[in-house]
Every structure is written in structure tokens, then in C-alpha cells.
Design a protein around this motif. Structure first.
Motif, PDB file in Angstrom:
ATOM      1  N   TRP A   1      56.700  53.189  50.100  1.00 19.03           N
ATOM      2  CA  TRP A   1      57.564  54.044  49.289  1.00 19.03           C
ATOM      3  C   TRP A   1      58.738  53.203  48.772  1.00 19.03           C
ATOM      4  O   TRP A   1      59.759  53.050  49.450  1.00 19.03           O
ATOM      5  CB  TRP A   1      58.090  55.201  50.122  1.00 19.03           C
ATOM      6  N   GLN A   2      58.628  52.665  47.572  1.00 19.07           N
ATOM      7  CA  GLN A   2      59.656  51.767  47.052  1.00 19.07           C
ATOM      8  C   GLN A   2      60.375  52.374  45.851  1.00 19.07           C
ATOM      9  O   GLN A   2      59.967  53.417  45.338  1.00 19.07           O
ATOM     10  CB  GLN A   2      59.024  50.417  46.702  1.00 19.07           C
ATOM     11  N   THR A   3      61.448  51.714  45.432  1.00 22.01           N
ATOM     12  CA  THR A   3      62.238  52.244  44.319  1.00 22.01           C
ATOM     13  C   THR A   3      61.410  52.418  43.062  1.00 22.01           C
ATOM     14  O   THR A   3      61.607  53.359  42.288  1.00 22.01           O
ATOM     15  CB  THR A   3      63.415  51.302  44.007  1.00 22.01           C
ATOM     16  N   MET A   4      60.471  51.488  42.833  1.00 25.42           N
ATOM     17  CA  MET A   4      59.510  51.594  41.733  1.00 25.42           C
ATOM     18  C   MET A   4      58.107  51.542  42.318  1.00 25.42           C
ATOM     19  O   MET A   4      57.884  50.851  43.312  1.00 25.42           O
ATOM     20  CB  MET A   4      59.675  50.442  40.733  1.00 25.42           C
ATOM     21  N   ARG A   5      57.190  52.255  41.694  1.00 20.70           N
ATOM     22  CA  ARG A   5      55.779  52.160  42.118  1.00 20.70           C
ATOM     23  C   ARG A   5      54.921  51.876  40.892  1.00 20.70           C
ATOM     24  O   ARG A   5      55.020  52.573  39.872  1.00 20.70           O
ATOM     25  CB  ARG A   5      55.329  53.439  42.810  1.00 20.70           C
ATOM     26  N   PHE A   6      54.096  50.853  41.000  1.00 22.47           N
ATOM     27  CA  PHE A   6      53.150  50.476  39.957  1.00 22.47           C
ATOM     28  C   PHE A   6      51.831  51.172  40.274  1.00 22.47           C
ATOM     29  O   PHE A   6      51.238  50.947  41.332  1.00 22.47           O
ATOM     30  CB  PHE A   6      52.984  48.953  39.951  1.00 22.47           C
TER      31      PHE A   6
END
Length: 639
Positions: free
Chosen positions: A400-405
């Protein structure tokens, strides 16, 4: 929350045995998916928001507010419309971690027309009304990031005792009962139990208390030798928070990678600007945001992985929780800013490279896959790697990161996407719509003007920590790129000398949120909102849409400048100035009740709050929008 696979959950002992199996097959699934879809082109801009709501039960006689554990019951009713007419619904409803939480999204994604900004707030209002219509008297839906007394005695309705010594307990928490975890899907308790068991102990969340004149130390429940810490010991304290997220579809994989990279440095900026959660477990803290709380709440790393013991064979030193900021950029032009050594599985990296996946993307995936699976279902163990992607998504969706690709799902019309995840939830639909539309407009400006926001990953990490401090929006300065247009800047020439390209360390500097959003007084940095205005100036925008956008941008500008408070500062002020506050850092039952009552009145438009919203703005909207936007958004009001 991530992939909600149906099935029978495996114990941690069973899951651990299959961790290598999941990783190996997850990588094969991604290789096959990438081979099929890497050349996909021509997808149009589609985007949508996700809002997570909290159900609150007010007792006006006792002057108390509790979270209401009725999400499962309400979801069954809300999903009836979707089950009957999947293509015709205006909203979609999904479970979240808390038994008191519900996630709502638009029924269909928005598209590339600027006029779609006219329906965002109305759809948010529709969702809120749809959920509210099912509630009994005294129960309300609130868009708040964190319930201030989460984990205090009797914070749930109905009330439950904690069972820290019960062998069957998922959390074993001293504060957060298992009954507050959503019961309708096994994923949530399984994650709670397996994260705790993998770690070998309960999670440890610690926030510095806001020290006031009469604050008593040690704080109740504080760890040994840390008397000024508010301690929380369960996944629910983090995953039980709410947020505002956006997902964008790109036209191809290259554009998705560009947006992923360019939006990453904006994550801490938007976290500070949207700060909305200064109180935890009944105490005011020195933090204004949820991010580190959630990060610690799912930190399943072993002591060896955290650097507290020597590594054993086959282990990695993992520098962050599986919930944190991104660790690397993905586009070739961004690579030089990956200044933090990336920990990744070299064997998996070589597999990906052999599958014709380029260095940066292979490195990114191999980094995600240093993690174990922490939730596995017996029905999903054996899959067709050429068609299925559940093993890949199992690990991808629990980073769960600030952006997800996000790759396209198999056999779907959906394209390559990116998810923007840092923003805290605001009280009103007007504020949430303003944040959503601001970020969407920024993506258009980034691509149209070919802007460059890149700074070293280490500086983004530093910004993420600053963003969570008390009043960071006004008191902190953040690393940001000086020159964001495509042309490379040059240093002024001295007499008889040639100009030179700026060195890397001259590419970025410390700026205030006001300077980043509104621009510098000396005009050396244009500001993000002025850039959006410049972009809109080249577009054919109808009057209603222009008015709506101007209202939203004005709110963003005034929050950045300090003319309006962040939600966190407003909540903090309400607590500090409450007649029941004893200057002891404690958010009492009475304070909590009055604070949330006022928040409900503001979000429903029954109470003005000029310090938060400015004059004349509320969250009342019409549902029959197309171009007929709210009456209070007059052209004169847009100036």
C-alpha cells in the motif's frame, strides 16, 4: 483496501509455506500479462474517486458518539441496486476494514471532458444521501479521516470488550475489539492475524502526544521509557482510518509510468494540504495525518528485516513497512533521481528481465515481491499463470504505497492505470471534490505542458515525514523542483563567459506549500494553480464548468496560503477551545460528541464554517447536474 478474493482463508502457518509458491507464480502471471498488454494503445482518460465513510451513532441524552458497527448490514442493502442493474447505478459500494466503514465510488468512471467536473460533487452528495437514507434516527455517515476516540473504552455501538488474551482473537489488542473489524469478508481478520503472526508480536504504533499545560505523563498505556507516546497495538488503528483516493487510466503504459513518477513528489504536498487527523485514541498528538499510523499498523517485518537483529539466510533488510511512500521511479528519464538503494529480489529481477521487461519496471516489481503474502485463500492456490493474476495482485495489492502502478486486469476493457493514494478525507463534498478535480487537472497539465516535478526519492521521503507534523501546511518547507517546464534552465552568464546547465543540486529547493500551489512572489516559480489557469485558458470551457473549477481552485489556494485552515487545524482548534478541555491533551466524550456533531452540521450545510470553507461555500448540490450547477456557484462568486 485491495483485492477482495472470495474463499476459505488459510492460517499463517499454511500461508507461510506457500509464500514462495505465490511469489513464483505471481511473477509468471505478470510476465504473461505484460507480454499481452505492453503494446496496448489508445485508451482514453477515465478517472474516478474513492471515498471511505464512517458510521457514527450519537446519543443525545448521554452526549456520546460511537462508531456504529452496521456496515455489513447496510452494504447488503446498498448492493441490491448494483445486483439488479450493474450498468445503471450511480454509485458502487464496497466493504472496508472497519465494521463501521463503507467505501463509495461513482457508478461509472468520469471521462476526459472538463464538464465532468460539474458532476463530481453532486455524485459525492448522492452517495452520502443514498447511505444516509438507510440509517435510523441518531445514526449518521461522516466523512472524517479518523474517529478521535477510536480505541477508547466503549467506542463502538454496540459495545464490546477487548480480548487480548483470547487465543482466537485476530488482533489481541488492549484497545480495539475484533468485533470492530468488518465481519463480512474473511480478508480483514485474516490480514490482521497473519500480519501479527508474521511479525512475531503485535504491531506497535506510537505518536508523540501534544504536550499541554496539564498533560499527565505517562500517557495511559504508553510503552516503557516512552511516557509521552500515544500507543496503539492493532491494525484497526490504521486501516480503520478513512481516505480519499483517485485512479486514472492512461492511454498506454508509457503515459502511466510518467504519471506515476510525476505525481509521486506531489504526494507529501497533498498529504500536508489535506491533513485531517490530529487526534488518536482520545488524545491530541503532534501529528496531523494518518500516514505513519497506517504504516505501522500493517508493519509485518521481522526484527531482522527491520534491522534490529542480524539477517538470516534468504532474508532482506527492508527499510519501510509495506504501507509507505514509493521507493523508485519507473520512467527512463527519472532514473537518475532514484538515489536510495533499492532492495529487491535479484532472482525475481532476472526472471523479469528474461521476460523482456525493462530494468526499471523489473526492479520495481522485484522490490514489491520481497514481501510475503499475508492473506491466501485455499481456492486460489493453484491457478493458470497465462490467464489468472490473483497471485500477482495478492502481493501487488498489499504493497500500500503513495502511488500504485496498476496493470490492466486480464480480459478487460480497462487499460494501464495509476492510483493516487495520500489524501486525507475532508468534511464536506465540496472540499473532497475540490481536491479530486485539482489532482485530475494537474495530470492534464503535466501531460500537456510536459512538466517535470522530479526530485530525488530521498527528498520525497523527507517531505513525507514533514507533511505529517502539526500544522505542516503552514509551518514546514518542502523540497520541490525549481524549474518544472521542459526547457532546461541555465545559470545567468557573467561577462565573457558562457551560460552553463544547472547542477543537479540546484534543481530543487525548499518551498512552502503556499509557494508550491500559488507561486512565488518574485515569480521565479509559477505555482501549480496558475499553471492550471494557463492550461484552462487554452481550452473551450463553458461558463458553468469554469465557475465550478474556479471555486475548487480557490479553495485549494486559500488552504495553501493559510487564509483557510486545514481540517486538522480546525479539529485541533475545536478541541483546544472546547469548554470541557482541561489543557491535558485529552479528547473527552463530551468534546468528541460536540466536535462530531458540529462536523455533521458543516458537512450537511446546516452550519457555516468560514474558517474552513470560506464565505458562502457548503456541500449542498443538485443531482441533476449536466451543466446546471449549484445556484450558489454564480459567475460572480468565481472571481
Amino acid at each position: 483496501m485491495g483485492l477482495l478474493t472470495e474463499g476459505s482463508p488459510l492460517s499463517w502457518k499454511e500461508t507461510k509455506k506457500l509464500s514462495t509458491h505465490v511469489r513464483e507464480h505471481g511473477i509468471q502471471q505478470f510476465i504473461h500479462l505484460y507480454a499481452r498488454l505492453k503494446d496496448r494503445q489508445g485508451d482514453v482518460l477515465k478517472w474516478g474517486d474513492e471515498v471511505e465513510y464512517i458510521l457514527v451513532k450519537f446519543n443525545d441524552n448521554k452526549k456520546t458518539a460511537q462508531v456504529s458497527l452496521r456496515a455489513q448490514e447496510l452494504l447488503a442493502k446498498l448492493n441490491e441496486k448494483e445486483n439488479a442493474d450493474p450498468e445503471g447505478v450511480k454509485s458502487l459500494w464496497r466493504p472496508e476494514y472497519g465494521a463501521y466503514m463503507i467505501e463509495g465510488t461513482p457508478g461509472k468512471p468520469y471521462g476526459g471532458l472538463l464538464a465532468h467536473f460539474n458532476v463530481v460533487e453532486a455524485n459525492m452528495r448522492y452517495r452520502r444521501n443514498e447511505l444516509t437514507s438507510l440509517l435510523p434516527p441518531g445514526e449518521f455517515v461522516l466523512s472524517i479521516t479518523n474517529f478521535p476516540r477510536l480505541g477508547c473504552p466503549k467506542f463502538t455501538y454496540p459495545e464490546f470488550d477487548v480480548t487480548p488474551n483470547d487465543e482466537e482473537s485476530a488482533a489481541k489488542s488492549f484497545f480495539f475489539p475484533d468485533e470492530a473489524i468488518f465481519p463480512g469478508h474473511p480478508r480483514f481478520k485474516t490480514l490482521t492475524r497473519n500480519i501479527r503472526q508474521r511479525r512475531g508480536e503485535k504491531v506497535a504504533i506510537k505518536l508523540k502526544v501534544f504536550l499541554d499545560k496539564n498533560t499527565k505523563l505517562p500517557i495511559e498505556g504508553s510503552p516503557p521509557n516512552e511516557p509521552d507516546c500515544v500507543y496503539m497495538d492493532a491494525m484497526g488503528f490504521g486501516m480503520g482510518c478513512c481516505c480519499l483516493q483517485l485512479t486514472f487510466q492512461a492511454c498506454n503504459i508509457e503515459e502511466a509510468r510518467t504519471l506515476y513518477d510525476q505525481l509521486a513528489p506531489l504526494c507529501p504536498i497533498m498529504l500536508a494540504l489535506s491533513a485531517a487527523s490530529p487526534a488518536y485514541r482520545g488524545y491530541l498528538t503532534e501529528s496531523d495525518c494518518r500516514w505513519n499510523v497506517i504504516s505501522a499498523s500493517v508493519d509485518c517485518r521481522l526484527p531482522e528485516e527491520r534491522g534490529e537483529k542480524p539477517l538470516q539466510e534468504g532474508q532482506f533488510r527492508i527499510h519501510k513497512s509495506r504501507y509507505d511512500s514509493i521507493d523508485s521511479y519507473l520512467s527512463p528519464d527519472s532514473e537518475k533521481y532514484n538515489d536510495v538503494p533499492l532492495v529487491y529480489d535479484e532472482k525475481i529481477y532476472e526472471q523479469l528481465r528474461a521476460g523482456n521487461i525493462d530494468h526499471l519496471l523489473a526492479q520495481h516489481i522485484a522490490h514489491l515481491f520481497i514481501r510475503d503474502t499475508v492473506s491466501l485463500f485455499s481456492e486460489k492456490v493453484y491457478q493458470n499463470d497465462e490467464q489468472d493474476t490473483d497471485h500477482f495482485e495478492n502481493i501487488q495489492s498489499t504493497n500500500w504505497q503513495t502511488m500504485r502502478f496498476k496493470p490492466p486486469p486480464p480480459n478487460s476493457s480497462i487499460g494501464w492505470r495509476v492510483e493516487f493514494r495520500p489524501c486525507e478525507l475532508q468534511l464536506t463534498d465540496f472540499e473532497n471534490a475540490a481536491i479530486v478535480c485539482f489532482i485530475v487537472l494537474l495530470t492534464r497539465v503535466i501531460l500537456s505542458f510536459q512538466l517535470n516535478f522530479l526530485i530525488p526519492i530521498s527528498k520525497v521521503d523527507e517531505n513525507m515525514q514533514k507533511a505529517q507534523k502539526r500544522n505542516a501546511c503552514q509551518s514546514e518547507k518542502f523540497w520541490f523542483r525549481k524549474y518544472i517546464t521542459k526547457r532546461s534552465p541555465v545559470c545567468p552568464t557573467e561577462a565573457g563567459k558562457s551560460a552553463k546547465i544547472l547542477d543537479e543540486n540546484e534543481e530543487y529547493e525548499l518551498m512552502s506549500i503556499d509557494e508550491i500551489i500559488n507561486g512565488k512572489v518574485d515569480t521565479s516559480f509559477p505555482g501549480l494553480v496558475p499553471l492550471i489557469h494557463s492550461y484552462l485558458g487554452s481550452m473551450d470551457v463553458d461558463a458553468d464548468t469554469h465557475c465550478t473549477i474556479q471555486q475548487y481552485l480557490r479553495l485549494i489556494q486559500r488552504r495553501a496560503s493559510g487564509e483557510l485552515l486545514t481540517t486538522a487545524s480546525w479539529i485541533r482548534n475545536e478541541i483546544l477551545n472546547h469548554q470541557d478541555y482541561k489543557q491535558d491533551s485529552v479528547v473527552s466524550e463530551q468534546i468528541n460528541y460536540d466536535l462530531l456533531k458540529k462536523a455533521r452540521e458543516i458537512q450537511e450545510g446546516f452550519r457555516a464554517c468560514p474558517e474552513l470553507l470560506g464565505q458562502g461555500n457548503n456541500s449542498k448540490t443538485k443531482d441533476n447536474i449536466p451543466l446546471a450547477i449549484q445556484k450558489h456557484l454564480t459567475i460572480n462568486g468565481c472571481n
